[in-house]
Motif scaffolding. Structure first.
Motif, PDB file in Angstrom:
ATOM      1  N   PHE A  80       1.193 -48.319 -26.500  1.00 22.67           N
ATOM      2  CA  PHE A  80       1.616 -47.931 -27.847  1.00 22.67           C
ATOM      3  C   PHE A  80       2.976 -48.532 -28.169  1.00 22.67           C
ATOM      4  N   LYS A  81       3.899 -48.405 -27.233  1.00 17.28           N
ATOM      5  CA  LYS A  81       5.250 -48.961 -27.445  1.00 17.28           C
ATOM      6  C   LYS A  81       5.191 -50.485 -27.531  1.00 17.28           C
ATOM      7  N   LYS A  82       4.409 -51.105 -26.674  1.00 16.89           N
ATOM      8  CA  LYS A  82       4.269 -52.562 -26.702  1.00 16.89           C
ATOM      9  C   LYS A  82       3.686 -53.008 -28.039  1.00 16.89           C
ATOM     10  N   MET A  83       2.661 -52.319 -28.493  1.00 18.82           N
ATOM     11  CA  MET A  83       1.999 -52.648 -29.751  1.00 18.82           C
ATOM     12  C   MET A  83       2.973 -52.544 -30.925  1.00 18.82           C
ATOM     13  N   ASN A  84       3.794 -51.526 -30.925  1.00 18.35           N
ATOM     14  CA  ASN A  84       4.738 -51.343 -32.027  1.00 18.35           C
ATOM     15  C   ASN A  84       5.843 -52.378 -32.036  1.00 18.35           C
ATOM     16  N   VAL A  85       6.238 -52.847 -30.866  1.00 14.93           N
ATOM     17  CA  VAL A  85       7.281 -53.859 -30.794  1.00 14.93           C
ATOM     18  C   VAL A  85       6.717 -55.238 -31.111  1.00 14.93           C
ATOM     19  N   SER A  86       5.589 -55.564 -30.496  1.00  9.92           N
ATOM     20  CA  SER A  86       5.039 -56.916 -30.639  1.00  9.92           C
ATOM     21  C   SER A  86       4.350 -57.140 -31.978  1.00  9.92           C
ATOM     22  N   GLU A  87       3.744 -56.070 -32.503  1.00  9.31           N
ATOM     23  CA  GLU A  87       2.916 -56.178 -33.705  1.00  9.31           C
ATOM     24  C   GLU A  87       1.844 -57.247 -33.520  1.00  9.31           C
ATOM     25  N   ASP A  88       1.402 -57.392 -32.284  1.00  9.54           N
ATOM     26  CA  ASP A  88       0.400 -58.387 -31.919  1.00  9.54           C
ATOM     27  C   ASP A  88      -0.992 -57.777 -32.000  1.00  9.54           C
ATOM     28  N   GLU A  89      -1.899 -58.513 -32.586  1.00  8.60           N
ATOM     29  CA  GLU A  89      -3.278 -58.068 -32.753  1.00  8.60           C
ATOM     30  C   GLU A  89      -3.932 -57.749 -31.404  1.00  8.60           C
ATOM     31  N   LYS A  90      -3.605 -58.523 -30.377  1.00 12.25           N
ATOM     32  CA  LYS A  90      -4.179 -58.294 -29.047  1.00 12.25           C
ATOM     33  C   LYS A  90      -3.725 -56.945 -28.480  1.00 12.25           C
ATOM     34  N   ASP A  91      -2.475 -56.603 -28.702  1.00 13.81           N
ATOM     35  CA  ASP A  91      -1.975 -55.311 -28.224  1.00 13.81           C
ATOM     36  C   ASP A  91      -2.642 -54.160 -28.960  1.00 13.81           C
ATOM     37  N   THR A  92      -2.843 -54.339 -30.246  1.00 14.48           N
ATOM     38  CA  THR A  92      -3.529 -53.311 -31.028  1.00 14.48           C
ATOM     39  C   THR A  92      -4.968 -53.158 -30.550  1.00 14.48           C
ATOM     40  N   ALA A  93      -5.627 -54.271 -30.303  1.00 12.01           N
ATOM     41  CA  ALA A  93      -7.008 -54.216 -29.806  1.00 12.01           C
ATOM     42  C   ALA A  93      -7.058 -53.520 -28.449  1.00 12.01           C
ATOM     43  N   GLU A  94      -6.070 -53.778 -27.591  1.00  9.12           N
ATOM     44  CA  GLU A  94      -6.021 -53.112 -26.288  1.00  9.12           C
ATOM     45  C   GLU A  94      -5.830 -51.607 -26.467  1.00  9.12           C
ATOM     46  N   PHE A  95      -4.953 -51.218 -27.370  1.00  9.91           N
ATOM     47  CA  PHE A  95      -4.733 -49.805 -27.674  1.00  9.91           C
ATOM     48  C   PHE A  95      -6.031 -49.147 -28.113  1.00  9.91           C
ATOM     49  N   VAL A  96      -6.739 -49.799 -29.010  1.00  6.01           N
ATOM     50  CA  VAL A  96      -7.991 -49.240 -29.533  1.00  6.01           C
ATOM     51  C   VAL A  96      -9.033 -49.127 -28.423  1.00  6.01           C
ATOM     52  N   LYS A  97      -9.137 -50.129 -27.596  1.00  2.76           N
ATOM     53  CA  LYS A  97     -10.098 -50.073 -26.490  1.00  2.76           C
ATOM     54  C   LYS A  97      -9.778 -48.916 -25.540  1.00  2.76           C
ATOM     55  N   ILE A  98      -8.511 -48.653 -25.344  1.00  6.59           N
ATOM     56  CA  ILE A  98      -8.115 -47.526 -24.486  1.00  6.59           C
ATOM     57  C   ILE A  98      -8.518 -46.198 -25.119  1.00  6.59           C
ATOM     58  N   ILE A  99      -8.267 -46.036 -26.407  1.00  3.83           N
ATOM     59  CA  ILE A  99      -8.621 -44.748 -27.023  1.00  3.83           C
ATOM     60  C   ILE A  99     -10.129 -44.564 -27.096  1.00  3.83           C
ATOM     61  N   ILE A 100     -10.873 -45.656 -27.214  1.00  8.91           N
ATOM     62  CA  ILE A 100     -12.337 -45.562 -27.159  1.00  8.91           C
ATOM     63  C   ILE A 100     -12.759 -45.082 -25.774  1.00  8.91           C
ATOM     64  N   ARG A 101     -12.237 -45.711 -24.732  1.00 13.25           N
ATOM     65  CA  ARG A 101     -12.591 -45.311 -23.365  1.00 13.25           C
ATOM     66  C   ARG A 101     -12.168 -43.880 -23.085  1.00 13.25           C
ATOM     67  N   GLN A 102     -11.007 -43.491 -23.586  1.00 13.12           N
ATOM     68  CA  GLN A 102     -10.550 -42.125 -23.371  1.00 13.12           C
ATOM     69  C   GLN A 102     -11.487 -41.114 -24.020  1.00 13.12           C
ATOM     70  N   GLU A 103     -12.011 -41.436 -25.163  1.00  7.98           N
ATOM     71  CA  GLU A 103     -12.998 -40.559 -25.816  1.00  7.98           C
ATOM     72  C   GLU A 103     -14.235 -40.444 -24.938  1.00  7.98           C
ATOM     73  N   GLU A 104     -14.675 -41.565 -24.415  1.00  5.61           N
ATOM     74  CA  GLU A 104     -15.845 -41.547 -23.546  1.00  5.61           C
ATOM     75  C   GLU A 104     -15.572 -40.770 -22.257  1.00  5.61           C
TER      76      GLU A 104
END
Length: 154
Positions: A80-104
């Motif tokens: 989350f912190k990395k995504m907010n600093v980098s504003e990189d699409e790859k970091d956001t995609a990684e964040f989303v993949k993590i929250i998907i897995r966490q739901e599962e």
């Protein structure tokens, strides 16, 4: 707010359910992180209370879900912190993949009956209670929303 950049990363999507829920998920997590050490407690207690009201955990499940929610919070902070600093699409995609897995991960710990109650209640909120749907979507996924995320973030 820096987190608005998330909406810019998804130009192919209309301003719909994914953007709204992602904005809610980012906002709630930012709020919890801003609380410092208290944020972890608030995170697991909130997730626990919200879901307990639907699925009614057993005494044996309570510590399992507490540990799950604490570990989820700890896992999310660095990306989350990395995504907010980098504003990189790859970091956001990684964040989303993590929250998907966490739901599962969460769903996999529920009994069959609990999972049915959970999915039924979240589907009901989507159709009949937009405010409750927003609250739940900030931390969890309905089946419909989870499938939208999975399609969008392969």
């Amino acid at each position: 707010m820096k987190n608005i950049f998330l909406l810019l990363l998804f130009p192919i999507l209309s301003f719909g359910q994914i953007e709204t829920s992602l904005k809610l998920k980012v906002g709630i997590l930012q709020n919890m992180i801003n609380k410092g050490e208290e944020g972890e407690t608030t995170f697991w207690q909130t997730k626990g209370k919200i879901t307990f009201g639907i699925v009614n955990y057993t005494e044996e499940q309570n510590p399992v879900f507490k540990e799950l929610f604490i570990s989820q919070f700890k896992e999310l902070i660095p990306i989350f912190k990395k995504m907010n600093v980098s504003e990189d699409e790859k970091d956001t995609a990684e964040f989303v993949k993590i929250i998907i897995r966490q739901e599962e991960d969460f769903r996999n710990l529920l009994t069959k009956e609990q999972l049915e109650k959970y999915l039924k209640q979240l589907a009901e909120f989507e159709v009949n209670n937009p405010k409750a749907n927003e609250s739940y979507s900030s931390l969890f996924f309905s089946e419909k929303l989870l499938n939208l995320y999975k399609k969008s973030f392969k």
